[in-house]
Structures are given as structure tokens and as C-alpha cells.
Design an enzyme around this catalytic site. Structure first.
Site, short mmCIF file in Angstrom:
data_model
loop_
_atom_site.label_atom_id
_atom_site.label_comp_id
_atom_site.label_asym_id
_atom_site.label_seq_id
_atom_site.Cartn_x
_atom_site.Cartn_y
_atom_site.Cartn_z
N GLU A 110 -9.10 6.72 -5.36
CA GLU A 110 -7.68 7.18 -4.75
C GLU A 110 -7.63 8.02 -3.61
O GLU A 110 -8.41 9.00 -3.73
CB GLU A 110 -6.95 7.69 -6.00
CG GLU A 110 -6.82 6.69 -7.40
CD GLU A 110 -6.14 7.21 -8.65
OE1 GLU A 110 -5.56 8.29 -8.26
OE2 GLU A 110 -6.47 6.83 -9.46
N SER B 226 -0.22 13.07 -14.92
CA SER B 226 -0.63 11.59 -14.43
C SER B 226 -0.29 10.40 -15.27
O SER B 226 -0.20 10.43 -16.62
CB SER B 226 -2.39 11.73 -14.27
OG SER B 226 -2.80 10.49 -14.07
N HIS B 227 -0.06 9.51 -14.26
CA HIS B 227 0.37 8.22 -14.83
C HIS B 227 -1.01 7.44 -15.26
O HIS B 227 -1.94 7.99 -15.10
CB HIS B 227 0.95 7.26 -13.87
CG HIS B 227 0.13 7.16 -12.51
ND1 HIS B 227 0.22 5.99 -11.69
CD2 HIS B 227 -0.96 7.72 -12.34
CE1 HIS B 227 -0.76 6.21 -10.80
NE2 HIS B 227 -1.51 7.01 -11.11
N ARG B 228 -1.02 6.21 -15.50
CA ARG B 228 -2.44 5.48 -15.89
C ARG B 228 -2.21 4.32 -14.81
O ARG B 228 -1.14 3.79 -14.23
CB ARG B 228 -2.56 4.77 -17.23
CG ARG B 228 -2.78 5.85 -18.07
CD ARG B 228 -3.67 6.67 -18.19
NE ARG B 228 -5.14 6.45 -17.67
CZ ARG B 228 -6.03 6.38 -18.44
NH1 ARG B 228 -5.88 6.98 -19.76
NH2 ARG B 228 -7.43 6.32 -18.24
N SER B 229 -3.34 3.65 -14.45
CA SER B 229 -3.14 2.41 -13.56
C SER B 229 -2.62 1.28 -14.06
O SER B 229 -1.96 0.49 -13.26
CB SER B 229 -4.67 2.04 -13.07
OG SER B 229 -5.47 1.94 -14.19
N GLU C 241 -2.31 0.47 -8.08
CA GLU C 241 -1.15 1.55 -8.08
C GLU C 241 -0.36 1.30 -6.68
O GLU C 241 0.38 2.53 -6.35
CB GLU C 241 -1.73 3.02 -8.11
CG GLU C 241 -2.31 2.94 -9.54
CD GLU C 241 -3.21 4.53 -9.78
OE1 GLU C 241 -2.95 5.26 -9.06
OE2 GLU C 241 -3.79 4.54 -10.73
N LYS D 135 0.90 12.83 -10.43
CA LYS D 135 0.43 11.81 -9.52
C LYS D 135 1.14 10.56 -10.24
O LYS D 135 0.52 10.52 -11.60
CB LYS D 135 -1.02 11.65 -9.19
CG LYS D 135 -1.98 11.19 -10.36
CD LYS D 135 -3.33 10.96 -9.79
CE LYS D 135 -4.12 10.52 -11.01
NZ LYS D 135 -5.49 10.00 -10.53
N ASP E 119 -9.01 11.10 -5.66
CA ASP E 119 -9.73 10.95 -7.04
C ASP E 119 -10.95 10.19 -6.83
O ASP E 119 -10.81 8.91 -6.48
CB ASP E 119 -8.73 10.08 -7.97
CG ASP E 119 -9.34 10.11 -9.33
OD1 ASP E 119 -10.46 10.38 -9.69
OD2 ASP E 119 -8.80 9.35 -10.24
N SER F 135 -10.02 2.81 -15.25
CA SER F 135 -11.33 3.85 -15.25
C SER F 135 -11.17 4.71 -16.20
O SER F 135 -11.11 6.08 -16.26
CB SER F 135 -11.30 4.49 -13.92
OG SER F 135 -10.17 5.29 -13.60
N LYS G 63 -3.04 13.41 -18.97
CA LYS G 63 -2.64 12.01 -19.42
C LYS G 63 -2.43 11.99 -21.00
O LYS G 63 -3.55 12.05 -21.52
CB LYS G 63 -3.90 11.20 -18.82
CG LYS G 63 -4.04 10.67 -17.56
CD LYS G 63 -5.34 10.24 -17.39
CE LYS G 63 -5.44 9.46 -16.03
NZ LYS G 63 -6.94 8.90 -15.84
N ASP H 287 -10.47 14.84 -14.84
CA ASP H 287 -9.71 13.73 -15.54
C ASP H 287 -10.74 13.27 -16.76
O ASP H 287 -10.77 13.66 -17.87
CB ASP H 287 -9.27 12.72 -14.49
CG ASP H 287 -8.93 11.47 -15.11
OD1 ASP H 287 -8.65 11.42 -16.42
OD2 ASP H 287 -8.80 10.50 -14.48
N HIS I 55 -9.98 0.12 -8.94
CA HIS I 55 -8.24 -0.38 -8.82
C HIS I 55 -8.27 -1.31 -7.70
O HIS I 55 -7.02 -1.81 -7.61
CB HIS I 55 -7.45 1.05 -8.57
CG HIS I 55 -7.54 1.73 -9.81
ND1 HIS I 55 -6.93 3.06 -9.78
CD2 HIS I 55 -7.93 1.58 -11.08
CE1 HIS I 55 -6.84 3.65 -10.90
NE2 HIS I 55 -7.59 2.79 -11.86
N GLU J 225 -10.36 14.99 -7.50
CA GLU J 225 -10.45 14.87 -9.12
C GLU J 225 -12.01 14.23 -9.37
O GLU J 225 -12.28 13.45 -8.53
CB GLU J 225 -9.28 13.90 -9.13
CG GLU J 225 -9.24 13.50 -10.75
CD GLU J 225 -7.88 12.74 -10.70
OE1 GLU J 225 -6.93 12.93 -10.17
OE2 GLU J 225 -7.99 11.56 -11.67
O1 2PG Z 1 -8.38 7.83 -12.95
C1 2PG Z 1 -7.15 7.92 -12.80
O2 2PG Z 1 -6.66 9.05 -12.66
C2 2PG Z 1 -6.03 7.07 -13.31
C3 2PG Z 1 -4.83 6.98 -12.81
O3 2PG Z 1 -4.68 6.96 -11.44
O4 2PG Z 1 -6.82 5.59 -13.26
P1 2PG Z 1 -6.83 4.88 -14.80
O5 2PG Z 1 -5.65 4.71 -15.30
O6 2PG Z 1 -7.48 3.62 -14.49
O7 2PG Z 1 -7.91 5.86 -15.55
MG MG Z 2 -8.91 9.83 -12.29
#
Ligand code: 2PG
Ligand code: MG
Length: 441
Positions: A176, A384-387, A219, A408, A254, A42, A357, A332, A167, A305
């Protein structure tokens, strides 16, 4: 001085089985430092460019051989012989001279790829930390302008245990549903509580929807077949009770609302994944503000979020004015870890929390810069991580090093997520008495 002797990039696979970039950076004494970049699903439209090949043949996802080649043939020759402790200069060299592409939001990295640049940037930081004989988090704290800190804080972890949106294959619009063990006394206990709630949630979902409903999303969170955010929140509340942690946990969401916003009609379709939708779940920004305010009055919510589309600044400001003193409004897709968008959000009072990120902006230096900008305006920050993730644990050291209050990185299961949580356990152990947990969130 430690100088760069060699850089080698390669294509590896991320947790979704899609190609991503990994770099090995060798310094003059022969030591090798590795970094791998994650990838989102996303993704915000204002993120720095993740360079992908045109082909769709070798994998379901597109390859990153162009980005790999950019590291090996363009970045490498210019970085050989350079001092690894010059993070800012090296990041600048890659971004401004070797790449040089810009858009309205600054350096966009569309020539070399933010994925190519970031892998090198992270490997440089690791090499410099080793050269200075520091754990990575202490070196990152130095890059954040804080030398010789003795006391570090371990962040509150946000476990994403119910997945929806892009996701997961269920009909849930919100991406999320997370919880955080804010009542734990340290990080290790928090992680244990996280696992306990996760296991109880599995039982609650199994009982309500049957065994097949405990399939998981990208995730590691469960993806029960509901389309109703309230129902997902109820499941979580029940699991928290069942695990015996009532009162010690807060919930976050989120919404990832950019994924279900129609710019033409200006409506948010909460039923966007249902092909048989009767169209009754399309809300205006104002109705969505009311919807969130209502959720906040019913559940122990810590943060929301991406409650709106990445261009719906007015709705953000409206929500922040309405409930921003009770909950964190996290940007985000809105902020994309970009210094200029962060400044705009501060000016417009659009949110009060940054989702950080590193791959959204593409260098360690710029990510820290954005953190510093929002911190001055009293925003909190969630790293934050990524998916789509790898086994790289850089963000665990980053969150402790810069002193961000929260992180997260998915469910407390699946190794690419636990790699980060487990690294935080190690950092806490190493710091012993010199660590606190869950401060200043
Ligand atoms: O939206 C988000 O916050 C992320 C991580 O959970 O998702 P994605 O990495 O797919 O952008
Ligand atoms: Mg997000």
C-alpha cells in the site's frame, strides 16, 4: 434495560465477492441492529481464527456457513434475554465460555470463529448505543472509559491509492502507498483533497504507462505495472503537486513484508511477484533497514507499516531505534490487535504505532483493551479496514469514539471504502464546533 430477543446470522458477500458473516440482533422492543465483519488477504499468522468452511465450490473463496451456524445455534441461545449494555460480560461469555480455545497469544476463537463472535459483539454495541440514545461513537467512547466527552477528534484519513503486494496483479512488492491530507482544516476538506489527488494520480499514471495501467486493486488504489517502490512514491508526489496540495500531505506505506519473507534464507524478496526475477532484489533485514532509512530521507513519510516479517522482532527494534523518532513504525501483522503481542512490542521497543483491526482479535472489548495498552506506552493508533470489506461503518465510529488519531480505509472511491469516510463526514457535521481534526497523530 434492553434485552436480546433474537439473533440471526447469515452469509453475505464482501467487496471481493467472498462470503462473510452478517448478524441481525433484535432487542425486546423489536428494533434490529446489524453488523458485518470484514476479511483480510494479507492476514497475519497470529490473528484470531477466521472460521471458513472446507468447501471451495460455491464461490472462489470458502464459505462461512459454519460460523453462521455457530451464531444461530450456539451463541444465540446463550445470549437471549441478556442485557445489551453488558458488552464486556457478553464478549467474555462468547470468548471464554462458549468458545474457550486458547493458544500462546490468548483466546484464539478457533471453535466458533472470530468472524462469528465479532459480528455479534459489534451488533451488541450498536444495540446498546441505541438503548442509551447515543450515537455509536459516543457509546464506544463510554466503553473506552470516557463518559460525557463533549469534544471529539476526527482522524487523519490515509488513502491507499497505489496497490501492490497481495492486493493487486502488478509486480509491486509493497502492498500500500497511502497519503494523508494533514494540512486540511477539517475532515470534509481532507476527503475532498483525497479525491483530488486520486483523480490527478489517475492522469499521471495514464500518461506514464497508458490507459490500461489505471486498473485498480482490492482497495480501489491504482495498480500500475511497476515493481519499484521509489517509482510508486514518485507518482504519488507528482499527483500531489498536480492537485496543488504540495506541503499539505504526508505519505505512508504498508510494506506487508510477511508476504515476501523467506524464513529459511532470512531474505526479503522485493521481486516476489515477478516470475522472471533474476533474484537480485533479495535483501537482508539490515539492508531493508537501510532501504527504509533512505526512503525516509527522500520523501515526506508519516509511517511505515509492517516493514518486516511478523516474527522478525529484532529488525523491527533496529528500525524503530534508527528512525522511530522521525516516522511511525506501525505494527499490523506484528501486533494483530492482540494485547499480549502489544505488550511484547512495548517491552522490545519493536514499533511505536498500533494498527487496530477489530476482526484480528474478534471482540469490541479486546480491541479497545489493546488500544488502551499501547496508548499507555505512548503509541499512536491507526484504525483499519480489511482488504475484503462490507458496507458496515463501525470503524468510523470506533476511531472517533476511542480518540485514535488516524484511520486507513482504502482509496477515496468504491462504496465499501467510502461508507467509512462518508460516515466520518456525518459525524463531523453532527459534532460541529465540538470537533477537531487531525490532532495528536
Ligand atoms: O494489511 C493491511 O493492512 C490490510 C488492510 O489494508 O490488508 P488485509 O486486510 O488484506 O490484511
Ligand atoms: Mg497491513
Amino acid at each position: 434495560m434492553a434485552t436480546i430477543k433474537d439473533i440471526k446470522a447469515r452469509e453475505i458477500l464482501d467487496s471481493r465477492g467472498n462470503p462473510t458473516v452478517e448478524v441481525d440482533l433484535t432487542v425486546d422492543n423489536g428494533q434490529v441492529f446489524r453488523a458485518a465483519v470484514p476479511s483480510g488477504a494479507s492476514t497475519g499468522i497470529y490473528e484470531a481464527c477466521e472460521l471458513r468452511d472446507g468447501d471451495n465450490h460455491r464461490y472462489l473463496g470458502k464459505g462461512v456457513l459454519k460460523a453462521v451456524n455457530n451464531v444461530n445455534t450456539i451463541i444465540k441461545p446463550h445470549l437471549i434475554g441478556k442485557n445489551v449494555t453488558e458488552q464486556e460480560q457478553l464478549d467474555k461469555l462468547m470468548v471464554e465460555q462458549l468458545d474457550g480455545t486458547k493458544n500462546e497469544w490468548g483466546w484464539c476463537k478457533s471453535k466458533l470463529g472470530a468472524n462469528a463472535i465479532l459480528a455479534v459483539s459489534m451488533a451488541v454495541a450498536r444495540a446498546a448505543a441505541a438503548h442509551k440514545n447515543l450515537p455509536l461513537y459516543k457509546y464506544l467512547s463510554h466503553l473506552n472509559g470516557q463518559d460525557n466527552l463533549t469534544q471529539f477528534n476526527l482522524p487523519l484519513p490515509f488513502f491507499n491509492v497505489i496497490n501492490g503486494g497481495k492486493h493487486a496483479g502488478n509486480k509491486l512488492a509493497f502492498q500500500e502507498f497511502m497519503f494523508t491530507p494533514c494540512g486540511a482544516s477539517n475532515f470534509a476538506e481532507g476527503l475532498r483533497m483525497g479525491a483530488e489527488v486520486y483523480h490527478n494520480l489517475k492522469k499521471v499514471i495514464e500518461k506514464k504507462y497508458g490507459q490500461t495501467a489505471t486498473n485498480v486493486g482490492d482497495e480501489g488504489g491504482f495498480a500500475p505495472d511497476t515493481s519499484n517502490p521509489d517509482e510508486a512514491l514518485e507518482l504519488l508526489v507528482e499527483a500531489i503537486k498536480k492537485a496543488g496540495h504540495e506541503g499539505k500531505i504526508k505519505i505512508s506505506m504498508d510494506v506487508a513484508a510477511s508476504e515476501f519473507y523467506d524464513a529459511k534464507t532470512k531474505l526479503y524478496d522485493l521481486d516476489f511477484k515477478n516470475s522472471n526475477s533474476d533474484g537480485k532484489h533479495k535483501l537482508t533485514s539490515e539492508q531493508l533497514v537501510e532501504y527504509f532509512a533512505n526512503l525516509v530521507s527522500k520523501y515526506p513519510i508519516f509511517s511505515i507499516e509492517d516493514p518486516f516479517d511478523q516474527d522478525d522482532w529484532a529488525a523491527y527494534a533496529q528500525l524503530t531505534a534508527r528512525i522511530g523518532n522521525q516516522v511511525k513504525i506501525v505494527g499490523d501483522d506484528l501486533l494483530v490487535t492482540n494485547p499480549l503481542r502489544a505488550e511484547k512490542a512495548i517491552q522490545e521497543k519493536a514499533c511505536n504505532y498500533l494498527l487496530l483491526k477489530v476482526n484480528q482479535i474478534g471482540t469490541v472489548t479486546e480491541a479497545i483493551q489493546t488500544y488502551q495498552i499501547v496508548s499507555k506506552a505512548n503509541f499512536g493508533t491507526m484504525v483499519s479496514h480489511r482488504s475484503g470489506e462490507t458496507e458496515d461503518t463501525f470503524i468510523a465510529d470506533l476511531v472517533v469514539g476511542i480518540g485514535a488519531a488516524t484511520i486507513k480505509t482504502g482509496a477515496p472511491c468504491r462504496s465499501e471504502r467510502l461508507a467509512k469516510y462518508n460516515q466520518l463526514i456525518r459525524i463531523e457535521e453532527e459534532l460541529g464546533q465540538n470537533s477537531t481534526y487531525g490532532k495528536n497523530h
